[in-house]
Design an enzyme around this catalytic site. Structure first.
Site, PDB file in Angstrom:
ATOM      1  N   HIS B  52       0.869  -1.180   0.000  1.00 42.13           N
ATOM      2  CA  HIS B  52       0.000   0.000   0.000  1.00 42.13           C
ATOM      3  C   HIS B  52       0.901   1.224   0.000  1.00 42.13           C
ATOM      4  CE1 HIS B  52      -3.275   2.694   0.715  1.00 42.13           C
ATOM      5  NE2 HIS B  52      -2.684   3.163   1.795  1.00 42.13           N
ATOM      6  N   ASP B  54       1.243   5.008  -0.268  1.00 43.91           N
ATOM      7  CA  ASP B  54       0.604   6.321  -0.216  1.00 43.91           C
ATOM      8  C   ASP B  54       1.266   7.280  -1.196  1.00 43.91           C
ATOM      9  OD1 ASP B  54      -1.427   6.188   1.897  1.00 43.91           O
ATOM     10  OD2 ASP B  54       0.266   5.711   3.193  1.00 43.91           O
ATOM     11  N   ASP B 179      -7.501   1.715   2.202  1.00 42.32           N
ATOM     12  CA  ASP B 179      -7.123   2.616   3.301  1.00 42.32           C
ATOM     13  C   ASP B 179      -8.070   3.788   3.538  1.00 42.32           C
ATOM     14  OD1 ASP B 179      -5.501   3.446   5.417  1.00 42.32           O
ATOM     15  OD2 ASP B 179      -4.251   4.700   4.139  1.00 42.32           O
ATOM     16  N   HIS B 429      -5.720   9.900  -0.630  1.00 44.49           N
ATOM     17  CA  HIS B 429      -6.445   9.933   0.645  1.00 44.49           C
ATOM     18  C   HIS B 429      -5.627  10.487   1.810  1.00 44.49           C
ATOM     19  CE1 HIS B 429      -4.683   5.847   0.312  1.00 44.49           C
ATOM     20  NE2 HIS B 429      -4.486   5.954   1.606  1.00 44.49           N
TER      21      HIS B 429
END
Lengths: 940, 940
Positions: B52, B54, B179, B429
């Protein structure tokens, strides 16, 4: 042969066989071919990708192998399995890349889990010089606290694996001790004798480094023996520029924080120009401190390269972008390299290097940061390691003498390999050094204990329990037999003390003849501690029987007005009746007498202070907060006093609830035994304590004293002085401490007082005629060197703190003959007899006496190694155990006829192996020489 | 076509072209073939290796790409370049292994640095389904604070790259929002319309999860639109079992602490049996909460797989050892898998899934941990992102209309791509959400600013400075011209307010006709803040000129006794003369009047307390320490009052030194503008503050209120209520907060008060008739969700704390016709006219008026996208901007004739691209439908 000349020196490997000379030459040819070309008109920067993988430290060796954390408090991820996976992958991606690997303990674990195709791939990399082994021992040994015999064993274990796995191309040509905390001359001597072409290390005293940088003397020739004929112990030695780290700002491991090379101009923080500028500056600055137009940079550090892509990807870019500047006039040339490729270029430079003849102790990395605490840290582990070495040698010998059958006993299969590996791991510079976390220290001890168990089977037919401080739980039955195996090649006189239940025993020897013995009752432990002491003065291997009797034993206790111990022939020791302390020592043979006072003191450990330095005492560092130690007690209570007796006399001194001592004089010993017991060191005053014993004598020492190096040669020490630079002394106590591995002595023209220790300890002479030895340390602070624990040993058995017991052996002689006593004595302390026990009486057909040696070796020759090499052969090492200048009798060449002396046992006979010249049966050993042989076993 | 049926649903991709149907089928065939076989009689555990990554959070997106730390305080190593390097390597080692990748912003950066051979290798992995893209947008967008048009744009950017790089095999079939902190219905609707077969996410309210686990409803069918005809917006949705982490104890990344599988019985801590036992337990426990005999485990987490060997080596072993137990009766079967392979198995199970029609807001992960603070966090960034979207759309349109020549201007080359990528990154996000570190927020803003600069060239020939709050430093010269570009497909009335130096100006339009204007002087900034306000009510694109004059301008100021603002046709607003607060609002057309009081309050942020929860308010979490907000001031000082005027009337309210407001009524606007200014929020009392404005009305709301989802459809909200489970309300304020993306409203049978916002904010209705909107937050504590900073915005410009200004637009209507006003109003706020300025007078031949649209589109149709796709084609999206039930006039299907309406500009003409059926020139849009077209550009 031309090719061989390209290396600095190529000597036959004496530690182990490396196959035929032809294959050596071939490999050297290939490997040196694999060195990248350099540019003679430029500064060549040798980038050496490497990882430093501690064989245990914050985690155990197996925990480090697998990686991942067993407990969440441990921040070190460190998985060596992944390092080797990753490095091999990355080497395959670009044939220019290089890597060196050091610790065979890890490589071995990894290798045996690989598929045969992966093994082939790795062999290819080794053959092409892309993966190079350096050092190659099982571990990177500590240099201050290891004994040379164990170091040779661990190097043999690792190098043998490499040799058998990779052939000559796997042979390390460079010794690589980048992390040990100070460097012993004996290590350099051993490395030279092992055939290494050079030696690199990272840690050196900061004042020493500053001077050497100024004078461009960070590369030098170390003449590592005062006895061996040069160049036998000469070794090129290089001090690495950044410890073993990359230059500041160029660490690209996952463990590092430095910015990677960001070379995509579309992304923010494009930094190629900045990186190139900074690197050129770093390289040119470094070059100022070295002599040639070649410099080395260690691109790696602790447990790095777990994700080797990070390093290599950025190193590829670094080389690309820095070298690209050559087209616009830059004179800096980067290349992937290895220590041996770097060394080759230094050799080509054809310079004369400065000569170094002393050692690199003590090591300080700042004014108040002397790494002299670990000389003593974890004294119990240090002792356990030392007696484990003794047990391993015994185990090795019995495996040879017992033949293949010895590996199978009534209690299962046995082997010496388990203990051999455990001992090899224990030589690591965070193992026997005492600088590991507590749980790791426990692991080392557990491994040794498992090794002992595996050896027990070999120690058949009498399953043994080795005599030692830990054996106190064992009590012998009313009638029992004791086997005594002496691993030395000379007869010894060795007192046997056993806990027993009875109050009176009769003791007979193998021939049935009575042996002097006595049962004495320790005042405080009368219910459980009774010892039979028997004097055994026999050669070689032997068995002894102790069986219950009712006569000829007396128990003595009480107190004398004028305490004094005196043996018939050798020694007399006197005590001050007011203080209970030792007051004098005499050699009755030579009629020498010195004043000798001995007492116990403790340094109050610094917890760091704001004024001078925040450095506290810790596992590594010794830093007292005052130069004056506090006395434990000015007087000793003489609690028990044995009157003169045929076997042993004792004075028991009690200094405090946590310090006591037994002064013990055996009738036929030239050494006075001081058995000290220290602990639990009290810390309810919140003060760390470093306990010493100090011997104050009338010897006129003129600031000089002597300590050994790894149990072999002895170096002269001078207070507040270093032979190679003008010392600015900043720690008057810690800065004068040196490792005492097996002995230290004081001497003047008349007298030499030698102290032989039973383990490695730190010590110094801070006043003329005075010698102090640190015995135990209990500290409350970590010393900021990574271990992150205070050295505060306690356990279930010792919940209030560890109690440690040990022995010092004192001899008094004329300086010219002192070695004739302390050399054999020290070997006896290192290699103790193995005791085995049999309940009840023995069957009449039991062989009661045996020797593997047809005759004792000459007194100057020590049987260093006798161990099974493979099915058909046996490794033998003989050593001349005297220095060239220390004995009129023994400091001369000695010749041994191997066939004359050699062994027999059961159905086998040991012979010299054929590949050595079969005509050579006589071996001449000069002082301090070690010779290694493979013998072929032939069965009769 | 048979193959297509294997997927849950396969719809045509409407967001972008994916090539011919034939190639879609081929790829689907190959990829599904690549799913590993499962065992029907066993529990099949789909292990999905994933990372994941970001797109900015603690570090900037580029910092995350390269990895390594720029400042040493940042503990996240996180180098995405290495992740992709490593994963590809490891996939090649074992064809069984699988990996999914999500964030195209990173993949794109990596891809363009790869060699063509590496690119071929990766294509092969994608073709074989071993590397599968999921989600595939430029980033994983936030769901609460993003506007749908920007989300579609960022998805297009990422999916297009995948499509053009990998063809149909690179097409993600699964949306993957593991997420984001709560899930918007509009996101699911968009994903369904984009053709995704399913949607997986990780975060769901803990009460919701508990209920769903009990009832096995963690997998469901989400009907994500109340307007679109099912199954247009139906999407299978799966809630992942462990967020997006592996089950406890099975995390084998370098970032994890779990013990690796130690399968060498020769080493200590052999743990295979323990691992297998624990894993079987975890799998069987997880299976209890799901319906089929398939379960999914996400084997990865934040920035994991940088050293993928660790994961895969241990996963290989896990699969081997767990499946080995099948031979002794185990019924658990492990396999490497991907979300689409898992989804395929769920589809085969042929079950009926529970239906979900609301959304997943708000999200709480514990009783006092409501993630409703980020709805408002960083209000300035949220606004900048919103006007950047407006600017991007304008830029896109002008790039199309200007043709290739528009990319080259007197100030260099321009493009829309820079802003397009900056906007795509900003949808992440932890970007527009306001939950990143301050330096990362600065980076997002900087990227947007750079995007604006690149767009300026396209906005030639009049180099623009976009009008906005940040433009206050610009002062117009005595004579200047203003170009006004309206990006909407409908005429707008838009007030232009400009800072000027002069005190009186004459304004004329393109035809030379005078335009009403006035210069007013702000009391506090008289020296620097003067605005010309001109009413412009024209269609399409136009230019306007403002030139200095001397007549027809009046300056008004002063204070009235009975404050009231009233426009001629539309609105009247009254104030309480005692308090200075708003007191009522009337729609003069419909003759509606409501009581309306408005004031400003602040919640005192919790710093955590021991009694209930240690949770403080932070960037993510909203947690007031009392349910009663504190009033900033009970009364407002009406500092300035504009009397009725032809252009604009204003009431200036001052509530405190840090809260003020201008109530502004334009003559021809149906909306009352409340321009609030908040800041610097004082913290010298050491209290964090979350500032709201609250509108208290006479509308009878019965606990109901309405908020939009990503700027499109509106959802009904009810206080202390959730549609799908019995809520136990634990945070009476934060637990009732919902995201307000573009509007919120209150209504009863008669009246609807709609508030259109200029950015995303959080809000609620806690009392009947009341609507509160959070405007600004300044906090002193981190909220323990990783950002590790207090949300305490300050800067060089605002050293005492950030001052934020924004606008709320209020309309009052009958509920049945309110949308006719608020839908176009909200689009006008989202897509503002672009202003460009020219110093001095214009040359006579300058074209003063222009429209790219031959005629305005029907009022229900919104021009969502017009941007250059490639050299020959243009992307066009049309949208029906009304829901099916909200307008008698507009909530009906509408047909657009594309050829009739379409554009012309300079020498080019835009035509429908050929691969769409060329006979189709009429497009019918039903409520809330979005249709996407590629138009071919043909030059004349």
């Amino acid at each position: 042969m031309l090719v061989c000349n390209m290396a600095l020196r190529l000597r036959p490997v004496t530690v182990l066989s490396t196959g035929s000379p032809l294959s050596v030459a071939k490999c050297v040819f290939v490997c040196f071919q694999s060195c990248h070309a350099t540019k003679p008109d430029m500064l060549n920067v040798h980038l050496v990708p490497h990882t430093h993988d501690d064989v245990g430290w914050l985690k155990t060796v197996d925990q480090y192998y697998y990686g991942g954390d067993l407990d969440r408090n441990n921040i070190q991820h460190a998985g060596v399995q992944y390092i080797l996976d990753s490095v091999v992958d990355q080497l395959l991606k670009n044939p220019d890349r290089r890597f060196i690997y050091v610790e065979t303990a890890f490589f071995y674990r990894w290798w045996k889990q690989q598929s045969s195709s992966m093994q082939q791939t790795v062999k290819q990399l080794v053959d092409e010089g892309r993966l190079e082994f350096v050092n190659g021992g099982w571990c990177m040994s500590d240099e201050a606290t290891t004994h040379y015999s164990a170091v040779i064993d661990q190097m043999t274990l690792g190098l043998r694996f490499l040799n058998e796995t990779f052939g000559v191309c796997g042979r390390p040509r460079v010794a690589w001790h980048i992390d040990p905390f100070g460097h012993a001359r004996e290590h350099a001597s051993m490395f030279a004798q092992m055939g290494f072409d050079g030696f690199f290390f990272g840690r050196v005293d900061y004042q020493d480094r500053a001077r050497r940088m100024k004078d461009k003397e960070q590369e030098l020739l170390w003449r590592a023996s005062s006895s061996l004929t040069p160049p036998m112990a000469d070794l090129f030695t290089g001090i690495l520029p950044n410890g073993y780290n990359p230059p500041d700002g160029f660490c690209w491991d996952q463990l590092c924080d430095d910015a990677p090379i960001r070379d995509d101009p579309d992304l923010e923080d494009y930094n190629v120009d900045d990186v190139v500028t900074r690197f050129l500056k770093a390289a040119n600055t470094q070059a100022l401190a070295y002599k040639t137009n070649h410099i080395i940079m260690t691109m790696g550090s602790d447990f790095q390269y777990e994700n080797a892509n990070l390093w290599y990807k950025n190193l590829d870019k670094l080389i690309l972008y820095v070298n690209a500047n050559q087209s616009s006039g830059s004179k800096v040339n980067l290349l992937y390299s290895t220590p041996s490729c770097y060394l080759q270029e230094l050799h080509r430079a054809n310079l004369t290097w400065p000569l170094k003849e002393d050692d690199f102790f003590p090591y300080a990395d700042a004014a108040h940061d002397f790494w002299t605490g670990y000389f003593t840290s974890r004294p119990a582990l240090k002792r356990y390691e030392r007696i484990s070495n003794s047990n391993l040698q015994t185990c090795n010998q019995l495996e040879v003498l017992g033949g293949p059958a010895s590996r199978k006993g009534p209690f299962g299969a046995g082997d010496s390999q388990t203990l051999s590996k455990a001992m090899a791991v224990a030589q690591h510079h965070d193992a026997v050094s005492g600088t590991e976390k507590q749980h790791v220290a426990n692991d080392y001890a557990k491994r040794l204990a498992e090794g002992w168990q595996h050896c027990q089977v070999l120690q058949n037919p009498l399953i043994s329990t080795f005599y030692g401080i830990l054996a106190s739980a064992l009590f012998c039955f009313p009638q029992f037999s004791v086997g005594v195996y002496n691993p030395l090649a000379h007869p010894v006189t060795w007192p046997v003390r056993l806990p027993v239940n009875g109050t009176a025993y009769g003791v007979t020897d193998a021939t049935g003849k009575p042996v002097d013995s006595q049962v004495c009752v320790l005042p405080r432990f009368i219910s459980i501690r009774r010892f039979v002491t028997a004097a055994l003065a026999k050669r070689g291997d032997m068995k002894r029987f102790v069986s219950e009797g009712v006569s000829s034993v007396q128990i003595h206790s009480g107190r004398q007005e004028e305490p004094r111990l005196r043996s018939e022939r050798y020694l007399q020791v006197t005590f001050d009746p007011d203080t209970g302390l030792l007051s004098g020592l005499s050699n009755l043979e030579t009629k020498q007498t010195i004043k000798l006072t001995q007492n116990f003191y403790w340094y109050n450990s610094s917890r760091g202070n704001n004024a001078e330095s925040k450095q506290p005492s810790g596992a590594y560092i010794f830093r007292p907060n005052s130069s004056t130690p506090l006395v434990v007690s000015k007087t000793a209570k003489v609690q028990s006093f044995q009157v003169k007796h045929s076997v042993v006399q004792e004075v028991r001194q009690r200094f405090s609830p946590w310090v006591s001592q037994v002064v013990r004089l055996y009738a036929d010993s030239k050494a006075l035994e001081l058995e000290w017991t220290v602990g639990p060191v009290p810390i309810n005053d919140w003060q760390g304590k470093e306990v010493i014993t100090r011997l104050d004598t009338s010897i006129k020492t003129s600031q000089l004293f002597y300590t050994d190096s790894n149990g072999r040669e002895v170096l002269q020490r001078r207070k507040d002085f270093r032979p190679t630079w003008e010392l600015k002394q900043t720690e008057p106590i810690a800065g004068n401490y040196y490792p005492i591995n097996s002995r230290a002595f004081l001497k003047d023209d008349e007298d030499q007082l030698t102290v032989v220790t039973d383990r490695s300890q730190g010590g110094s002479s801070l006043q003329n005629g005075s010698l102090e030895i640190m015995l135990h340390r209990r500290l409350l602070f970590d010393d900021y060197r990574g271990v992150d624990e205070a050295l505060n040993e306690a356990s279930e058995i010792f919940p209030d703190g560890l109690v440690v017991r040990g022995r010092l052996f004192l001899t008094l002689d004329h300086p010219a003959s002192a070695a004739d006593t302390h050399r054999p004595l020290a070997q006896q302390v290192v290699l103790q007899p193995l005791l085995t026990f049999t309940d009840g009486d023995l069957s009449p057909e039991t062989q009661l006496e045996f020797s593997g040696l047809q005759a004792a070796l000459p007194s100057a020759v020590h049987l260093l190694t006798l161990s099974q090499w493979d099915k058909d052969s046996v490794l033998l090492r003989l050593e001349h155990q005297f220095q060239s200048d220390e004995s009129q009798v023994n400091s001369r060449p000695v010749t041994v006829n191997l066939q004359l002396h050699w062994f027999c046992f059961s159905e086998e006979k040991l012979m010299l192996k054929e590949f050595e010249d079969p005509s050579v049966t006589e071996v001449t050993l000069r002082p301090m020489e070690i010779r290694t042989f493979l013998l072929r076993v032939s069965r009769r």
